[in-house]
Each structure stands twice: as structure tokens, then as C-alpha cells.
Design an enzyme around this catalytic site. Structure first.
Site, short mmCIF file in Angstrom:
data_model
loop_
_atom_site.label_atom_id
_atom_site.label_comp_id
_atom_site.label_asym_id
_atom_site.label_seq_id
_atom_site.Cartn_x
_atom_site.Cartn_y
_atom_site.Cartn_z
N HIS A 86 -4.11 3.19 -3.10
CA HIS A 86 -2.45 3.35 -3.57
C HIS A 86 -1.65 4.87 -3.47
O HIS A 86 -2.44 5.46 -3.69
CB HIS A 86 -2.56 2.84 -5.51
CG HIS A 86 -1.50 2.24 -6.12
ND1 HIS A 86 0.14 2.72 -5.62
CD2 HIS A 86 -1.37 1.55 -6.51
CE1 HIS A 86 0.88 2.50 -6.37
NE2 HIS A 86 -0.15 1.47 -6.78
N GLY A 130 -6.59 1.09 -4.68
CA GLY A 130 -6.32 -0.01 -4.22
C GLY A 130 -6.87 -0.33 -3.47
O GLY A 130 -7.30 -1.74 -2.89
N TYR A 160 -8.06 0.29 -14.60
CA TYR A 160 -7.58 -1.27 -13.60
C TYR A 160 -6.66 -2.28 -14.26
O TYR A 160 -7.92 -2.71 -15.60
CB TYR A 160 -9.06 -1.51 -13.15
CG TYR A 160 -8.51 -1.73 -11.45
CD1 TYR A 160 -7.61 -2.39 -11.05
CD2 TYR A 160 -9.01 -0.60 -10.60
CE1 TYR A 160 -7.48 -3.16 -9.65
CE2 TYR A 160 -8.99 -1.25 -8.79
CZ TYR A 160 -7.56 -1.90 -7.97
OH TYR A 160 -7.45 -2.25 -7.38
#
Length: 281
Positions: A86, A130, A160
Site C-alpha cells: 500500500h 498489501g 488488517y
């Protein structure tokens, strides 16, 4: 057709961002019924920014339109980092869940899972956060011996989300997932193969040919039967019940994290390139 609509909707869902030149961060190629999506933004370590994800989604749309029977998702050959995960600079500055339903990362994970043909993740180098989930959402994972896999949100003070953890639980046993989530330590390729995170371990000089050969074998199989089996497996893998009370409790706990000073500290420390100091507050 349902899957086609979902990918189109996915592209629209993440397209509310500044205009970018088409396919500047990735490459999309086809060879017969094989499609290859290559992440090519090593300057940013293939971080999963909104722009990168938009291009991956567009490539998936093109692959489906081309009736591809197999897709290979990879980085450029010889990289040290497959993807850093991410894009932290794009995390919400306000106290909002960065992994909500419409977050680009969640959108691309669903698009991969719902794509009607098998997707092979060709992994070289480190896979973080991610990106680790994105790789494991693929149907078959082939990695080189120098590959590593890490679940890193705990370093940032970010929990998460439930569906994300389910992706990991479907790839490895619960104790392995707990260790990865709680320690944020990378799992090397040899152990990843041992615990079932990946399907094959292949030397860098051989991995491209290995994945193409596998894809060519899949091309010869019945595509409608494979599409149905992939969807059946997706449905079965997600068949975990949760009561409204349980869901609301988890969501309440997540909101508490995003309102915490630890969340602010985690993101700030990452941006300042220093270890975070978490207070549990």
C-alpha cells in the site's frame, strides 16, 4: 458477464484521481490466450498507489476482453522488491479506515479473485503488506529463492481488515498467519513453500519460462469449467459465518485504532523513516 461488470465498476471506483497517462506504471501484453501484466514502477518500489491499481484493473479488463485463459502478474525481471504494498502517502489523513470496501487495494483484490481465468503470481524479491495479500489472492504463486513475504500493518499501527486476514488464512495455517501479522517479520521463500504460501520455488533464470509453460498448459484446458471451479473455490474459501454483533464489535475496535495516537505515530514514523514508538493509546 457478472465478473466483467465487477471489474468495470472497480475501475470506476478508483478513477476519482488526477488524470494520468495511460499505462505508465505497468505494461500489458498478450500472446495468444496468455496475458501478462508487469508492474514497472521500480522508482516507487511498485507501491500500490491508486494510479498503479487503476492500471492493473484496466489490464484485467483488457485481458478479459481478449478472452485470456491465463494471466501472469509480475514485476520486471531481477527486481529486489516485487511490491512494497500500500502506498503509505495515500493513507487517509483523517481518522478513517484505510481498508474500507471501496479502498483501491480492496477493489483490486476482489477483481483478482473474481477474474474468470487463473492468475499466476510470478514473484521475485520482497512482497510487503498489501502486496502480500494481492499476491496470495492470485490462484497460483511461483517465487524465486530470494523472495520474501511480510504482513507489515502492525509496524504502522494499522489493523488488517477481516477479509484481508481471510486471504492469508486461506493461504496458510492460522499459527503462521498470526506469527506474520504479530511480528511483521518476513517469511523467506523456502519456508513459504513449506507452509503452503506458494506453489513452486524456481530459480530466477528459469521462472519466466516455468510460468509461461504452466500458463500454456492451462490454456489447453476447458475455460468454462475452470471459470466455474475458480468461482466455486472462491465461494467455499469465503464461507465463514460472522454474526452482526461480532462484526459490529470488530468494527468498533478498528475505529478505536484509527482514533488513537498510535495510528498517527505509525504513519508519521514511516514518513520520517524512523522506528515508531507506540504507547498503546
Amino acid at each position: 458477464m457478472t465478473c466483467c461488470r465487477s471489474i468495470t465498476d472497480a475501475i470506476i471506483a478508483v478513477a476519482a484521481l488526477d488524470a494520468i497517462d495511460p499505462m505508465t506504471l505497468t505494461r500489458f501484453e498478450t500472446d495468444g490466450r496468455l496475458a501478462v501484466i508487469t508492474m514497472a514502477n521500480q522508482a516507487k518500489r511498485n507501491a500500490l498507489s491508486d494510479a498503479m491499481i487503476t492500471e492493473i484493473l484496466e489490464s484485467l479488463r483488457q485481458a478479459e476482453a481478449a478472452k485470456a485463459r491465463c494471466v501472469i502478474l509480475r514485476s520486471e525481471p531481477g527486481v529486489k522488491i516485487w511490491s512494497a504494498g500500500h502506498d503509505i502517502s495515500e493513507l487517509p489523513k483523517s481518522h478513517r479506515d484505510p481498508l474500507g470496501w471501496s479502498d483501491p487495494l480492496r477493489v483490486v483484490i476482489r477483481a483478482i479473485e473474481e477474474f474468470p481465468a487463473p492468475i499466476i503470481a510470478l514473484i521475485e524479491g520482497g512482497v510487503w503488506g498489501g502486496a502480500c495479500e494481492m499476491a496470495l489472492a492470485c490462484d497460483i504463486i511461483v517465487a524465486t529463492p530470494d523472495s520474501t513475504f511480510a504482513i507489515t500493518p502492525a509496524k504502522l499501527g494499522i489493523p488488517y481488515n477481516v477479509t484481508g486476514l481471510l486471504t492469508f488464512m486461506n493461504a496458510a495455517n492460522l499459527h503462521v498467519v498470526k506469527e506474520m501479522a504479530f511480528t511483521a517479520r518476513p517469511v523467506d521463500a523456502k519456508r513459504a513453500l513449506l507452509v503452503g504460501l506458494i506453489n513452486h520455488l524456481v530459480e530466477p533464470r528459469e521462472i519466466t519460462e516455468f510460468c509461461i509453460e504452466m500458463a500454456r498448459g492451462i490454456e489447453k484446458m476447458a475455460p468454462l469449467a475452470i471459470a466455474v471451479m475458480k468461482e466455486e473455490l472462491r465461494v467455499l474459501a469465503s464461507a465463514h459465518s460472522i454474526t452482526p454483533r461480532m462484526f459490529e464489535r470488530v468494527q468498533g475496535m478498528r475505529r478505536k485504532v484509527y482514533d488513537s495516537t498510535d495510528y498517527v505515530e505509525g504513519v508519521k514514523a514511516f514518513q520520517e523513516k524512523r522506528p515508531p514508538v507506540f504507547q498503546g493509546e
